[in-house]
Design an enzyme around this catalytic site. Sequence first.
Site, PDB file in Angstrom:
ATOM      1  N   TYR A   1      69.167 -13.180  46.629  1.00  0.00           N
ATOM      2  CA  TYR A   1      69.560 -14.440  45.992  1.00  0.00           C
ATOM      3  C   TYR A   1      70.368 -15.303  46.940  1.00  0.00           C
ATOM      4  O   TYR A   1      71.306 -14.848  47.596  1.00  0.00           O
ATOM      5  CB  TYR A   1      70.403 -14.179  44.738  1.00  0.00           C
ATOM      6  CG  TYR A   1      71.198 -15.402  44.314  1.00  0.00           C
ATOM      7  CD1 TYR A   1      70.546 -16.577  43.938  1.00  0.00           C
ATOM      8  CD2 TYR A   1      72.590 -15.400  44.330  1.00  0.00           C
ATOM      9  CE1 TYR A   1      71.254 -17.710  43.580  1.00  0.00           C
ATOM     10  CE2 TYR A   1      73.315 -16.522  43.973  1.00  0.00           C
ATOM     11  CZ  TYR A   1      72.645 -17.677  43.598  1.00  0.00           C
ATOM     12  OH  TYR A   1      73.350 -18.798  43.255  1.00  0.00           O
TER      13      TYR A   1
ATOM     14  N   ASP B   1      33.154  -5.225  52.505  1.00  0.00           N
ATOM     15  CA  ASP B   1      32.553  -5.954  51.389  1.00  0.00           C
ATOM     16  C   ASP B   1      31.250  -5.357  50.882  1.00  0.00           C
ATOM     17  O   ASP B   1      30.677  -5.860  49.910  1.00  0.00           O
ATOM     18  CB  ASP B   1      32.307  -7.413  51.793  1.00  0.00           C
ATOM     19  CG  ASP B   1      33.601  -8.185  51.961  1.00  0.00           C
ATOM     20  OD1 ASP B   1      34.671  -7.627  51.673  1.00  0.00           O
ATOM     21  OD2 ASP B   1      33.539  -9.358  52.393  1.00  0.00           O
TER      22      ASP B   1
ATOM     23  N   ARG C   1      42.315   3.618  69.292  1.00  0.00           N
ATOM     24  CA  ARG C   1      43.730   3.974  69.469  1.00  0.00           C
ATOM     25  C   ARG C   1      43.975   5.456  69.226  1.00  0.00           C
ATOM     26  O   ARG C   1      44.888   6.047  69.814  1.00  0.00           O
ATOM     27  CB  ARG C   1      44.601   3.144  68.525  1.00  0.00           C
ATOM     28  CG  ARG C   1      44.564   1.640  68.791  1.00  0.00           C
ATOM     29  CD  ARG C   1      45.554   0.897  67.904  1.00  0.00           C
ATOM     30  NE  ARG C   1      45.359  -0.548  68.025  1.00  0.00           N
ATOM     31  CZ  ARG C   1      44.880  -1.328  67.069  1.00  0.00           C
ATOM     32  NH1 ARG C   1      44.550  -0.797  65.900  1.00  0.00           N
ATOM     33  NH2 ARG C   1      44.740  -2.621  67.262  1.00  0.00           N
TER      34      ARG C   1
ATOM     35  N   CYS D   1      37.905 -16.583  55.479  1.00  0.00           N
ATOM     36  CA  CYS D   1      38.797 -17.254  54.523  1.00  0.00           C
ATOM     37  C   CYS D   1      39.304 -18.618  55.007  1.00  0.00           C
ATOM     38  O   CYS D   1      39.517 -19.519  54.185  1.00  0.00           O
ATOM     39  CB  CYS D   1      39.970 -16.347  54.177  1.00  0.00           C
ATOM     40  SG  CYS D   1      39.472 -14.879  53.239  1.00  0.00           S
TER      41      CYS D   1
ATOM     42  N   ALA E   1      35.989  -5.358  58.485  1.00  0.00           N
ATOM     43  CA  ALA E   1      36.143  -3.916  58.312  1.00  0.00           C
ATOM     44  C   ALA E   1      35.598  -3.135  59.501  1.00  0.00           C
ATOM     45  O   ALA E   1      36.208  -2.155  59.943  1.00  0.00           O
ATOM     46  CB  ALA E   1      35.445  -3.473  57.030  1.00  0.00           C
TER      47      ALA E   1
END
Length: 557
Positions: A433, A290, A24, A45, A14
């Site tokens: 599909y 977190d 930016r 992770c 974060a």
Amino acid sequence: MHSRKILIVGGVAAGMKTACRLRRLDADAEITVIDRTKNISYGACPLPYYIEGLYDDLMEVRKTPVGVLRDETFFANVKGFTTLTRSEATAIDRDAKTVTIRSLDEDRVQTLSYDTLVMATGNTPIVPPVPGHDLDGVLPLKTMEHAEQLDALADTAKNAVVVGGGLIGLEVAEALTKRGINVTLLEMKDQVMATALDFSSAAIVHRELRKNGVNLRLAEPLLRIEGQDRVEKVITEQGEYPADMVIMAIGVRPVTELAKDAGIELGTTGAIAVNDQMQTNDPAIYAVGDCVESIDQLTGKPVYVPLGSTANKHGRVAANVIAGQADRFPGILGSLVVKVFDLNVARTGLSAEDARLNGYDSVSLIATSPDIAHLYPGNKPIIIKLIADRQTRKLLGAQIVGPGVVDKRLDVVASAVTMGATVDQLAQFDLCYAPPFANAMDALIQAANAMRNKLDGLADSMSPCEAVDLVNSGEPVILLDVRSPAEYEEIRIPGATLVPLGALRKRLDELPKDQLIIPFCKLSLRGFEAQIILQQAGFTNVRYMEGGVLAWPYEFE
């Protein structure tokens, strides 16, 4: 006029997202990131997969997709801001707008001023203070250093105990099993992923763990760890287990001491409370990642669900707001996915239990289907559980498990819940599909239509867990297997009566009308058909078993 001074405490997900986005949007701001570690901007992770051996260079978790290391030089040259590593923020003076910084490598303390401060202090593993928790070989998995230590222990370990059945616990159990280590997984509750899954979904995960050799011990809390200097065994009320290494994976707590000492308000979850612009009770101080609680989009209540995906969104919103761009963080649905051996497990929104506890008149349904056309090579089953509100028919959540593709379906549900879609709208989504990718009616649309049947009173059903509870209660129940004899011979549910669907109309007189009949098949499409046949023949106590044999989480004959 001086350039704005923006201090960010915390340089992992974060914090770095906030800094990069700010640069930016603002070329002139003086941006400084402070982190107490050397390993900044890494992904935690992937650490279990390093332990498993899926990649060799641990530094990959700190590299860009093209292999550039994200270190202090990278952020200075490419991103244009300063990063102070091995530097700990020890105090915040909100009146003076300063942060006291202590160097962890030198005997030096400095004070930095700010116009805007961003707290991104993350979380820390919970290690229960049981006897022996400080023995060598007992570790959590949070940092790169932890991963290195656990990888080294795994080289010689024969037995490992994983404490906790959450995401990290499941991933580490798989990683160590694939390293040839005997793994015992202790979970104090009666199921894994207890805060994420209903028992019906978790039970399928239990079977997958045991199938792959994990000694899964449910409702068995840790009492103590024993050993001479190094861990040797783990003791519970039910027994003892040999252990050359113990991984503590019972959860994390937000790191909030710095904020709390400065008078920043904490929420009911114990994490930092923020508004939808990631702003704390001090207008000059933001908090992201977190260390922060979020709002559940469905209940409106504060929740603490630390995920890298959420942390990055927090960082972007905070940066936009600080830079003067209108933005807000709408909250979360708790969407997540995890791989457990050959099983993929995903969930979003409310579980059936959570929906009930939050006052919803909810309905759930389990539907099983191949993830792609059944005739196409490589098709695999997925088991979809949908939860909806009975009155409004709005989707409340989903849990999807199986060896097939679950993530794309889960993401569709998360999108639908975010937009407030009903089950009826989901059933009409124009999903793509082709046989290599889906059925003509995708598995998710089939599940939505099954839920519509249930809501409309056209189908009466129960989950496999409910069926087992009825059987175990001693109530007269007939589990009616309407598959073919060949399917029945291959695998069957104990105590079931076989009457193939094609023969059911001719053999109705063999079935008592005064007992509950629960028809099922492989997927329970035929189970639903059997229910219709029986009801049309005058049977009034019929409920088909959702999900069929593939959703059955218990033992087979």
